[in-house]
Write an enzyme that holds these catalytic residues in place. Structure first.
Site, PDB file in Angstrom:
ATOM      1  N   ARG A   1       0.893  -1.197  -0.317  1.00 23.13           N
ATOM      2  CA  ARG A   1       0.449   0.401   0.030  1.00 23.13           C
ATOM      3  C   ARG A   1       0.689   1.231  -0.199  1.00 23.13           C
ATOM      4  NH1 ARG A   1      -3.432  -0.669   4.271  1.00 23.13           N
ATOM      5  NH2 ARG A   1      -3.673   0.968   4.817  1.00 23.13           N
TER       6      ARG A   1
ATOM      7  N   LYS B   1       3.198  -6.545  12.072  1.00 21.66           N
ATOM      8  CA  LYS B   1       2.472  -6.808  11.279  1.00 21.66           C
ATOM      9  C   LYS B   1       2.520  -8.088  10.858  1.00 21.66           C
ATOM     10  CE  LYS B   1       1.438  -4.702   6.512  1.00 21.66           C
ATOM     11  NZ  LYS B   1       0.792  -3.287   5.887  1.00 21.66           N
TER      12      LYS B   1
ATOM     13  N   ARG C   1      -2.249   5.380  13.377  1.00 21.97           N
ATOM     14  CA  ARG C   1      -0.982   5.354  14.711  1.00 21.97           C
ATOM     15  C   ARG C   1      -1.963   4.774  16.050  1.00 21.97           C
ATOM     16  NH1 ARG C   1       3.087   7.396  11.828  1.00 21.97           N
ATOM     17  NH2 ARG C   1       3.244   5.766   9.624  1.00 21.97           N
TER      18      ARG C   1
END
Ligand code: BTN
Length: 325
Positions: A121, A186, A322
């Site tokens: 992305r 992640k 965040r």
């Protein structure tokens, strides 16, 4: 199956195998074994060669097996034999499917062992260790135009999280719009690419990269906190089983989304959202705002309430999210 993959299967256990032994098993010369090993290394596999002992794979791996994935899917009532492609290497599985958008049947899948130009992305590259991870794209078509399918991005992330749970991963969460995290690191990323006229239909490619086992030399190129399944499960991962689970779950969310949109999937998605009820920073280039995450709406927009009680629905997946300090 190519001779190269046959060779990989013979050394998948991570033990030493001599060139003579491999040559005899594959009915090729030692020189040909050496050549295939060189090609595998060029594709990104780490194979050690020690004279007198032979070849050894740095990290054991079970190669992806198209037939095994098709069989698992059939057991779940899905026959994708005519639309599941497994490539040893392709620049990007998303690009590969998008290029054939017009002729592809829904549910087409492209899996690859290596992807030298993987797309992430926000224009980033997707870094992965060849032959050790899950790299796949899945194609679908919806009657509505591209604007009506924004919530689909979240639905696809949900499918990935559900597949990981079914595999046996506990504690995988979602970060809006569709990152899959484990303890704030992640574990999987999704890139949704859409083609179509405003009035529809839309052709969608869901690209999924799951970190199964990242080699140390690739880890240095990843610019965000990450984790892989090897670390989480502390055991070898059956990528064929995992691939089948992801494909089956994607099928299911596509069916639901095509009939009723994101609304029926929303509660399941919110239950997994790692920032639900937390104060976050929303970063859009140089602009930054903060607010508390109240949930997502039926279009998949993130609903955030700021200090003054002003509620806002954030649509753009290009905004990064965040946790507030
Ligand atoms: C992200 O940045 O989080 C999205 C990563 C998406 C990576 C996958 S790997 C398979 C598919 N093909 C690509 O080129 N990208 C996606």
């Amino acid at each position: 199956m190519s001779t190269r993959i046959e060779l990989l299967k013979r050394i998948q256990d991570g033990r030493f195998h001599s060139g003579t032994e491999l040559g005899a098993q594959l009915r090729i010369s030692r020189a040909a074994v050496c050549k295939h090993v060189a090609t595998l290394c060029a594709a990104g596999l780490e194979i050690h060669r020690v004279s007198g002992r032979g070849y050894r794979l740095a990290t054991p791996v079970v190669p992806l097996d198209r037939a095994a994935i098709v069989t698992r899917l059939k057991a779940r009532g899905l026959d994708l034999d005519d639309r599941l492609e497994l490539l040893e290497s392709v620049d990007s599985t998303n690009r590969h499917l998008l290029a054939r958008a017009a002729e592809l049947p829904v549910g087409s899948v492209c899996l690859a062992e290596a992807q030298p130009a993987g797309r992430g992305r926000r224009g980033r590259a997707w870094v992965t260790t060849p032959y050790h991870n899950l790299i796949m794209s899945f194609a679908w078509r919806f009657a509505a135009g591209p604007a009506a399918v924004t919530g689909f991005s979240l639905a696809a992330g949900l499918a990935c999280a559900q597949a990981l749970e079914e595999y046996g991963v506990t504690g995988a969460g979602l970060k809006w719009p569709n990152d899959v995290l484990w303890r704030d690191r992640k574990l999987a990323g999704l890139l949704i690419e859409v083609q179509g006229e405003a009035a529809g239909p839309s052709f969608i490619v869901v690209g999924i990269g799951i970190n199964v086992c990242i080699a140390p030399r690739d880890a240095t190129r990843i610019d965000q906190p990450w984790v892989d399944l090897h670390t989480i499960l502390d055991a070898p991962v059956d990528r064929n089983r995992l691939a089948a689970l992801v494909i089956a779950r994607l099928h299911e969310v596509c069916r639901v989304f095509g009939e009723r949109g994101f609304a029926p999937l929303r509660a399941e998605w919110e239950r997994r959202h790692v920032y639900h009820g937390r104060v976050v920073r929303l970063i859009d280039g140089a602009r930054e705002q903060s607010g508390m995450v109240e949930g997502v709406d039926t279009d998949g927009a993130l609903v955030v309430c700021n200090r003054d009680g002003v509620r806002r629905a954030v649509h753009s997946g290009e905004i990064s999210l965040r946790a507030a300090p």
